[in-house]
Design a protein around this motif. Structure first.
Motif, mmCIF file in Angstrom:
data_model
loop_
_atom_site.group_PDB
_atom_site.id
_atom_site.type_symbol
_atom_site.label_atom_id
_atom_site.label_comp_id
_atom_site.label_asym_id
_atom_site.label_seq_id
_atom_site.Cartn_x
_atom_site.Cartn_y
_atom_site.Cartn_z
ATOM 1 N N LYS A 1 10.311 6.838 -5.508
ATOM 2 C CA LYS A 1 10.152 6.586 -3.891
ATOM 3 C C LYS A 1 8.986 7.724 -3.345
ATOM 4 N N GLU A 2 9.302 8.904 -3.841
ATOM 5 C CA GLU A 2 8.206 9.797 -3.679
ATOM 6 C C GLU A 2 7.036 9.617 -4.290
ATOM 7 N N GLY B 1 7.488 -8.056 -4.805
ATOM 8 C CA GLY B 1 8.105 -6.958 -5.527
ATOM 9 C C GLY B 1 7.027 -5.787 -5.817
ATOM 10 N N LEU B 2 6.587 -5.346 -6.873
ATOM 11 C CA LEU B 2 5.788 -4.257 -7.228
ATOM 12 C C LEU B 2 4.547 -4.952 -7.902
ATOM 13 N N MET B 3 4.170 -6.046 -7.439
ATOM 14 C CA MET B 3 2.738 -6.515 -7.407
ATOM 15 C C MET B 3 2.078 -6.806 -6.270
ATOM 16 N N ILE B 4 1.503 -5.778 -5.827
ATOM 17 C CA ILE B 4 0.906 -5.649 -4.392
ATOM 18 C C ILE B 4 -0.522 -5.535 -4.560
ATOM 19 N N GLY B 5 -1.166 -6.196 -3.594
ATOM 20 C CA GLY B 5 -2.557 -6.310 -3.185
ATOM 21 C C GLY B 5 -2.917 -5.969 -1.768
ATOM 22 N N VAL B 6 -3.736 -5.117 -1.482
ATOM 23 C CA VAL B 6 -4.361 -4.719 -0.073
ATOM 24 C C VAL B 6 -5.696 -5.194 -0.083
ATOM 25 N N ALA C 1 9.379 -3.843 -1.440
ATOM 26 C CA ALA C 1 9.628 -4.094 -0.271
ATOM 27 C C ALA C 1 9.064 -2.994 0.562
ATOM 28 N N TYR C 2 9.794 -1.674 -0.019
ATOM 29 C CA TYR C 2 9.464 -0.269 0.611
ATOM 30 C C TYR C 2 7.827 0.263 0.665
ATOM 31 N N PHE C 3 7.449 -0.138 -0.491
ATOM 32 C CA PHE C 3 5.974 0.132 -0.743
ATOM 33 C C PHE C 3 4.961 -0.840 0.435
ATOM 34 N N MET C 4 5.310 -2.079 0.322
ATOM 35 C CA MET C 4 4.631 -2.786 1.188
ATOM 36 C C MET C 4 4.693 -2.375 2.580
ATOM 37 N N ALA D 1 2.332 -0.114 7.612
ATOM 38 C CA ALA D 1 2.185 0.927 8.471
ATOM 39 C C ALA D 1 1.074 1.628 8.785
ATOM 40 N N ILE D 2 0.278 1.827 7.657
ATOM 41 C CA ILE D 2 -1.209 2.409 8.017
ATOM 42 C C ILE D 2 -1.966 1.652 8.969
ATOM 43 N N LYS D 3 -2.452 2.608 9.776
ATOM 44 C CA LYS D 3 -3.292 2.238 10.876
ATOM 45 C C LYS D 3 -4.635 2.200 10.554
#
Ligand SMILES: CC(=O)N[C@@H](CCCNCc1c(COP(=O)(O)O)cnc(C)c1O)C(=O)O
Length: 415
Positions: A400-401, A356-361, A335-338, A343-345
């Motif tokens: 997180k870092e 979860g930590l299965m993320i696609g952009v 959730a934090y990662f997404m 928030a990236i403009k």
């Protein structure tokens, strides 16, 4: 050891490899947690994790200790000869699987698990047709390949890939699914979140309807959790996200509050592999007794399946997942990662999605150049998942870092 110039390993691997892979010009020599080092000592943050294998972290100390101990005791033992570690692993695995899915064929990879699933489905139903999903990925062996959507993977092999017995439906389209499940369909197979197909989460309505329709038609529902399983999506298994809300309790689908035949999502079988043994090759087709008991004795097999080394590693890996509540970690960090990615403009980003930590952009342009820039300019390793998508599959122990560093790096390469 003498510093062998990096190019020797690279030259040798490229000279003698089959040639199927596009080889990155690096030589990776060590990894720990979510960090990888190449032969020059360069340090990378890893969001590849072996394609979603290193969920418990590279060289997880508990997994390493288990491998070390088992290697000195017993590496080889076929499944006709029972073994203590295998018994322990089976019990540990069943303890985290949905109630009733408690008979397991052990093998050595995802594709092997899918091959087994097809054979068990055929003997369980007496049928030979399958329904798979557009954009679905089931593996590269000929039987699994027939269920894999991507034409460029299938076309080179022509009729050797049995497309006659497979129909593909649009992921999420209930009408197409209903029409496809004819009386000669042995099973419907799908991923709860499509991985190679672009990180596309399923939805509860579709999955529950697939469960209802397959029951009605006497077909099996097989959930492919090879990439989504073992805490990757924020639950031990992704199907737990799609349980009827009323059924939810602390450990999701395992509540068993409804008899299996009433549960709205519990599958007849699940294909498993990747992260199951902390990085040691392993695969499994987990199924109900009703499915397992229809396979004739000796009807399938594998030399390496259930080997004591993989079993010992698996016991350590699943124990770590439970003790560290790795699923909750993946949910929270995901959730934090997404949130940070959203928030990236950048006008180049079309959508950030995942579980979860299965993320696609998904970008509005090809992702390959950005993936390459992340590796070369930022020492961040990420994956593609269809031409427009950048996929992040980090070890679930990522900090997180490290997530912050990955997001900052991604923002830099996008500008
Ligand atoms: C570089 C490389 O080898 N890539 C693999 C990546 C495969 C990753 N996914 C494997 C997978 C498989 C096949 O699993 P295996 O045979 O690769 O262990 C089955 N089902 C699902 C949902 C999966 O995600 C490939 O292109 O075949």
């Amino acid at each position: 050891s003498t510093e062998v110039p990096q190019h020797d390993w690279l030259a040798d691997e490229q000279r003698y490899d089959s040639g199927v892979y596009h080889k990155h010009q690096v030589v990776m020599t060590r990894a720990e947690g979510a960090t990888v080092w190449d032969s020059t000592g360069r340090e990378y943050i890893d969001c590849v994790a072996g394609y979603g294998v290193a969920n418990v972290g590279h060289s997880n100390p508990e997994v390493v200790a288990a491998i070390r101990e088992q290697a000195g005791n017993l590496i080889v033992m076929p499944q006709t000869l029972p073994n203590d570690k295998r018994a322990e692993f089976l019990k540990e695995l069943v303890s985290v699987l949905p109630a009733g899915v408690d008979r397991v064929f052990l093998c050595n990879s995802g594709a092997e698990a899918v091959e087994a699933a097809k054979k068990f489905a055929i003997t369980a139903t007496g049928r030979t047709k399958f329904v798979s999903m557009k954009r679905g990925f089931s593996g590269r062996t000929l039987g699994a390949l027939a269920l894999t959507w991507e034409p460029k993977y299938r076309e080179p092999f022509g009729v050797a890939v049995d497309n006659e017995h497979v129909s593909f439906v649009t992921y999420g389209n209930i009408e197409e699914l209903r029409a496809a499940i004819t009386d000669d369909v042995a099973a419907v197979i799908m991923e709860p979140v499509q991985g190679e197909g672009g990180v596309r989460p399923g939805n509860a309505e579709f999955i529950r309807e697939a469960r209802r329709l397959t029951r009605e038609k006497g077909a099996l529902l097989i959930m492919d959790e090879i990439q989504t399983g073992f805490c990757r999506t924020g639950k031990m298994f992704a199907i737990e996200h799609f349980c009827a809300d009323a059924c939810q309790n602390a450990d999701g689908i395992r509540c068993g509050c409804k008899a299996a035949e009433e549960c709205m999502v519990v599958p007849d079988g699940m294909t498993l592999a990747k992260a199951m043994a902390g990085g040691v090759p392993v695969g499994a087709f987990a199924m109900t007794a009703a499915v397992a008991d229809k396979m004739p004795a000796g009807g399938h097999g594998t030399t390496f399946g259930g080997n004591p080394l993989a079993m010992a590693a698996g016991v350590a890996a699943i124990g770590f997942m439970k003790r560290e509540n790795l699923a909750a970690q993946a949910a929270e960090k995901g959730a934090y990662f997404m949130e940070k990615l959203r928030a990236i403009k950048s006008s180049k980003i079309r959508e950030v999605r995942g579980m979860g930590l299965m993320i696609g952009v998904e970008l509005k342009e090809k992702s390959a150049p950005y993936i390459s820039a992340l590796e070369h300019d930022e020492a961040v390793l990420v994956l593609q998942a269809t031409p427009l998508v950048v996929r992040f599959l980090p070890p679930l122990t990522i900090s997180k870092e490290q997530i912050d560093s990955v997001v900052a790096a991604f923002e830099r390469v996008l500008t």
